[in-house]
Design a protein around this motif. Structure first.
Motif, PDB file in Angstrom:
ATOM      1  N   VAL A  78       0.845  -1.201   0.000  1.00  0.00           N
ATOM      2  CA  VAL A  78       0.000   0.000   0.000  1.00  0.00           C
ATOM      3  C   VAL A  78       0.879   1.248   0.000  1.00  0.00           C
ATOM      4  O   VAL A  78       0.658   2.203  -0.767  1.00  0.00           O
ATOM      5  N   ALA A  79       1.887   1.247   0.866  1.00  0.00           N
ATOM      6  CA  ALA A  79       2.769   2.409   0.979  1.00  0.00           C
ATOM      7  C   ALA A  79       3.539   2.661  -0.314  1.00  0.00           C
ATOM      8  O   ALA A  79       3.778   3.814  -0.692  1.00  0.00           O
ATOM      9  N   ALA A  80       3.936   1.584  -0.986  1.00  0.00           N
ATOM     10  CA  ALA A  80       4.784   1.720  -2.167  1.00  0.00           C
ATOM     11  C   ALA A  80       4.008   1.936  -3.455  1.00  0.00           C
ATOM     12  O   ALA A  80       4.595   2.311  -4.471  1.00  0.00           O
ATOM     13  N   SER A  81       2.703   1.724  -3.441  1.00  0.00           N
ATOM     14  CA  SER A  81       1.904   1.796  -4.666  1.00  0.00           C
ATOM     15  C   SER A  81       1.636   3.233  -5.084  1.00  0.00           C
ATOM     16  O   SER A  81       1.538   4.130  -4.244  1.00  0.00           O
ATOM     17  N   PRO A  82       1.471   3.467  -6.384  1.00  0.00           N
ATOM     18  CA  PRO A  82       1.011   4.775  -6.854  1.00  0.00           C
ATOM     19  C   PRO A  82      -0.470   4.933  -6.540  1.00  0.00           C
ATOM     20  O   PRO A  82      -1.120   3.979  -6.104  1.00  0.00           O
ATOM     21  N   PRO A  83      -1.023   6.132  -6.747  1.00  0.00           N
ATOM     22  CA  PRO A  83      -2.466   6.298  -6.533  1.00  0.00           C
ATOM     23  C   PRO A  83      -3.270   5.351  -7.414  1.00  0.00           C
ATOM     24  O   PRO A  83      -2.820   4.924  -8.481  1.00  0.00           O
ATOM     25  N   LEU A  84      -4.466   5.038  -6.958  1.00  0.00           N
ATOM     26  CA  LEU A  84      -5.369   4.155  -7.687  1.00  0.00           C
ATOM     27  C   LEU A  84      -5.613   4.671  -9.100  1.00  0.00           C
ATOM     28  O   LEU A  84      -5.746   5.881  -9.307  1.00  0.00           O
ATOM     29  N   MET A  85      -5.688   3.747 -10.078  1.00  0.00           N
ATOM     30  CA  MET A  85      -5.959   4.163 -11.446  1.00  0.00           C
ATOM     31  C   MET A  85      -7.301   4.878 -11.542  1.00  0.00           C
ATOM     32  O   MET A  85      -7.485   5.770 -12.372  1.00  0.00           O
ATOM     33  N   GLY A  86      -8.267   4.485 -10.697  1.00  0.00           N
ATOM     34  CA  GLY A  86      -9.573   5.134 -10.703  1.00  0.00           C
ATOM     35  C   GLY A  86      -9.583   6.476 -10.001  1.00  0.00           C
ATOM     36  O   GLY A  86     -10.627   7.131  -9.920  1.00  0.00           O
ATOM     37  N   PHE A  87      -8.431   6.908  -9.488  1.00  0.00           N
ATOM     38  CA  PHE A  87      -8.303   8.168  -8.755  1.00  0.00           C
ATOM     39  C   PHE A  87      -8.862   9.338  -9.569  1.00  0.00           C
ATOM     40  O   PHE A  87      -9.695  10.112  -9.092  1.00  0.00           O
ATOM     41  N   ALA A  88      -8.422   9.449 -10.821  1.00  0.00           N
ATOM     42  CA  ALA A  88      -8.906  10.543 -11.669  1.00  0.00           C
ATOM     43  C   ALA A  88     -10.375  10.352 -12.021  1.00  0.00           C
ATOM     44  O   ALA A  88     -11.155  11.316 -12.057  1.00  0.00           O
ATOM     45  N   ALA A  89     -10.787   9.084 -12.274  1.00  0.00           N
ATOM     46  CA  ALA A  89     -12.188   8.810 -12.600  1.00  0.00           C
ATOM     47  C   ALA A  89     -13.088   9.120 -11.410  1.00  0.00           C
ATOM     48  O   ALA A  89     -14.163   9.698 -11.560  1.00  0.00           O
ATOM     49  N   TYR A  90     -12.649   8.727 -10.206  1.00  0.00           N
ATOM     50  CA  TYR A  90     -13.420   9.029  -9.000  1.00  0.00           C
ATOM     51  C   TYR A  90     -13.586  10.541  -8.857  1.00  0.00           C
ATOM     52  O   TYR A  90     -14.665  11.044  -8.555  1.00  0.00           O
ATOM     53  N   THR A  91     -12.494  11.273  -9.070  1.00  0.00           N
ATOM     54  CA  THR A  91     -12.537  12.729  -8.931  1.00  0.00           C
ATOM     55  C   THR A  91     -13.539  13.326  -9.907  1.00  0.00           C
ATOM     56  O   THR A  91     -14.327  14.211  -9.551  1.00  0.00           O
ATOM     57  N   SER A  92     -13.537  12.819 -11.146  1.00  0.00           N
ATOM     58  CA  SER A  92     -14.479  13.307 -12.154  1.00  0.00           C
ATOM     59  C   SER A  92     -15.916  12.959 -11.781  1.00  0.00           C
ATOM     60  O   SER A  92     -16.822  13.794 -11.897  1.00  0.00           O
ATOM     61  N   LEU A  93     -16.124  11.719 -11.324  1.00  0.00           N
ATOM     62  CA  LEU A  93     -17.474  11.296 -10.931  1.00  0.00           C
ATOM     63  C   LEU A  93     -18.021  12.142  -9.787  1.00  0.00           C
ATOM     64  O   LEU A  93     -19.227  12.365  -9.680  1.00  0.00           O
ATOM     65  N   LEU A  94     -17.130  12.623  -8.908  1.00  0.00           N
ATOM     66  CA  LEU A  94     -17.550  13.434  -7.767  1.00  0.00           C
ATOM     67  C   LEU A  94     -17.678  14.910  -8.137  1.00  0.00           C
ATOM     68  O   LEU A  94     -17.927  15.748  -7.276  1.00  0.00           O
ATOM     69  N   GLY A  95     -17.507  15.218  -9.414  1.00  0.00           N
ATOM     70  CA  GLY A  95     -17.711  16.590  -9.873  1.00  0.00           C
ATOM     71  C   GLY A  95     -16.540  17.516  -9.640  1.00  0.00           C
ATOM     72  O   GLY A  95     -16.708  18.737  -9.642  1.00  0.00           O
ATOM     73  N   MET A  96     -15.316  16.962  -9.465  1.00  0.00           N
ATOM     74  CA  MET A  96     -14.141  17.778  -9.196  1.00  0.00           C
ATOM     75  C   MET A  96     -13.266  17.841 -10.450  1.00  0.00           C
ATOM     76  O   MET A  96     -13.316  16.974 -11.318  1.00  0.00           O
ATOM     77  N   ASP A  97     -12.428  18.872 -10.520  1.00  0.00           N
ATOM     78  CA  ASP A  97     -11.475  18.991 -11.626  1.00  0.00           C
ATOM     79  C   ASP A  97     -10.419  17.895 -11.510  1.00  0.00           C
ATOM     80  O   ASP A  97      -9.794  17.736 -10.456  1.00  0.00           O
ATOM     81  N   ASN A  98     -10.226  17.137 -12.588  1.00  0.00           N
ATOM     82  CA  ASN A  98      -9.286  16.014 -12.503  1.00  0.00           C
ATOM     83  C   ASN A  98      -8.010  16.235 -13.305  1.00  0.00           C
ATOM     84  O   ASN A  98      -7.297  15.287 -13.617  1.00  0.00           O
ATOM     85  N   SER A  99      -7.695  17.484 -13.652  1.00  0.00           N
ATOM     86  CA  SER A  99      -6.477  17.742 -14.426  1.00  0.00           C
ATOM     87  C   SER A  99      -5.227  17.408 -13.620  1.00  0.00           C
ATOM     88  O   SER A  99      -4.285  16.790 -14.129  1.00  0.00           O
ATOM     89  N   VAL A 100      -5.197  17.811 -12.341  1.00  0.00           N
ATOM     90  CA  VAL A 100      -4.050  17.480 -11.498  1.00  0.00           C
ATOM     91  C   VAL A 100      -3.959  15.982 -11.227  1.00  0.00           C
ATOM     92  O   VAL A 100      -2.869  15.400 -11.336  1.00  0.00           O
TER      93      VAL A 100
END
Length: 325
Positions: A112-134
């Motif tokens: 967990v500590a060594a992994s990059p952010p979840l691949m769905g991280f950007a998709a989750y952000t978009s689904l929640l109505g947030m800007d996902n450019s970063v």
């Protein structure tokens, strides 16, 4: 467009529009089909590969370029999502004592500590109505350096518990991610960025289907473990949930001055990690208890978009400009 293809497109688009609920349902569908889980487990590497391909094929490169115009902000964000979780895990291990943690759980925490952010991280952000450019920019950067950064981080946290040579792990990650990047490039050239953007809801629906497949595969052995060792499963589930919640909470507290939206988005990336990427790279070397922890880690991850939706709404409302009087 044929009637069959039009019907499929509508079905995928509908699933995409209700993605937050679909993600939460997927994990319980996977749990309800234990007989299918062992059959689907070999599909796990393929599903992760497709996740990476589609995520980068859909990347808003204009948004990435906008994000990279603020290199200081991106660098700080990358440093945080890369280093915050390893530091938090190391602090937790120092408090409870490394010897008190089962080796399988210790390795799971290290992954967990060594992994990059979840691949769905950007998709989750978009689904929640947030800007996902970063988030998309961070995914590009973190994935690019994952073969170099993740193996030494896992070794730092877990030590001798890591059952695979870091160089071998790096090479496997390099092959997997390199192939996915090439696949994403080919898909963008074949379909075209404009067409991919126009099919946003359909691609969101594909992600829901992939998450369902992933959930079924990841649940292999969970029911049997819960019946044989309910206390262990309960402990692993609590620890898995705490990693996600702590990553979000600590990030929002520490990075509050960046603004509520940024601290919230980085909190999602810090708390939800792409542990499956390293699990797949380890292959048969992954111990059963570590795989069990990985499986239970999916519960908070899959439920996160639905669970944090009220928090995301509060962040958006609190950050909205006041109406002109």
């Amino acid at each position: 467009m044929t009637p069959a293809f039009a019907s499929l497109s509508r079905a995928l688009a509908t699933m995409g529009r209700y993605g937050t609920l679909g993600f939460a349902i997927s994990i319980f569908v996977g749990l309800a089909l234990p007989g299918l889980a062992s059959t689907m487990r070999p599909v796990l590497p393929f599903s992760i590969f497709v996740f990476v391909v589609l995520t980068f094929a859909r990347a808003d490169l204009a948004g990435v370029r906008r994000a990279l115009k603020q290199p200081g902000r991106v660098a700080l964000s990358w440093l945080w999502v890369t280093a915050a979780m390893p530091v938090m895990v190391l602090i937790a291990l120092a408090v409870v004592g490394r010897a008190a943690v089962d080796p399988g759980l210790l390795l799971g925490l290290a992954l967990v500590a060594a992994s990059p952010p979840l691949m769905g991280f950007a998709a989750y952000t978009s689904l929640l109505g947030m800007d996902n450019s970063v988030p998309v920019a961070l995914l590009v950067l973190t994935m690019a350096v994952t073969p170099l950064v993740s193996p030494p981080l896992a070794t730092l946290v877990a030590g001798a518990v890591v059952p695979l040579d870091p160089a071998v792990l790096s090479l496997r990650l390099l092959w997997m991610l390199g192939g996915a990047f090439l696949g994403a490039f080919a898909l963008r050239r074949l379909v075209g960025p404009a067409r991919i953007a126009a099919l946003k809801h359909e691609f969101d629906g594909v992600f829901v289907v992939l998450y369902l497949v992933f959930a079924i595969a990841a649940m292999d052995g969970v029911i049997a473990a819960a019946l044989a060792s309910p206390a262990k499963v309960a402990l692993y589930l609590v620890v898995a949930t705490l990693t996600c919640v702590t990553g979000l909470a600590v990030t929002m507290l520490v990075l509050w001055r960046l603004g509520r939206p940024d601290s919230f988005v980085l909190g999602l990336g810090s708390g939800m990690r792409n542990t499956g990427l390293l699990i797949v790279a380890m292959g048969a070397a992954c111990p059963p208890d570590t795989y069990l922890f990985f499986s239970l880690l999916q519960f908070p991850i899959y439920c996160a978009p639905l669970a944090v939706a009220p928090l995301a709404k509060w962040v958006r409302n609190a950050s909205a400009p006041a109406p002109a009087s």
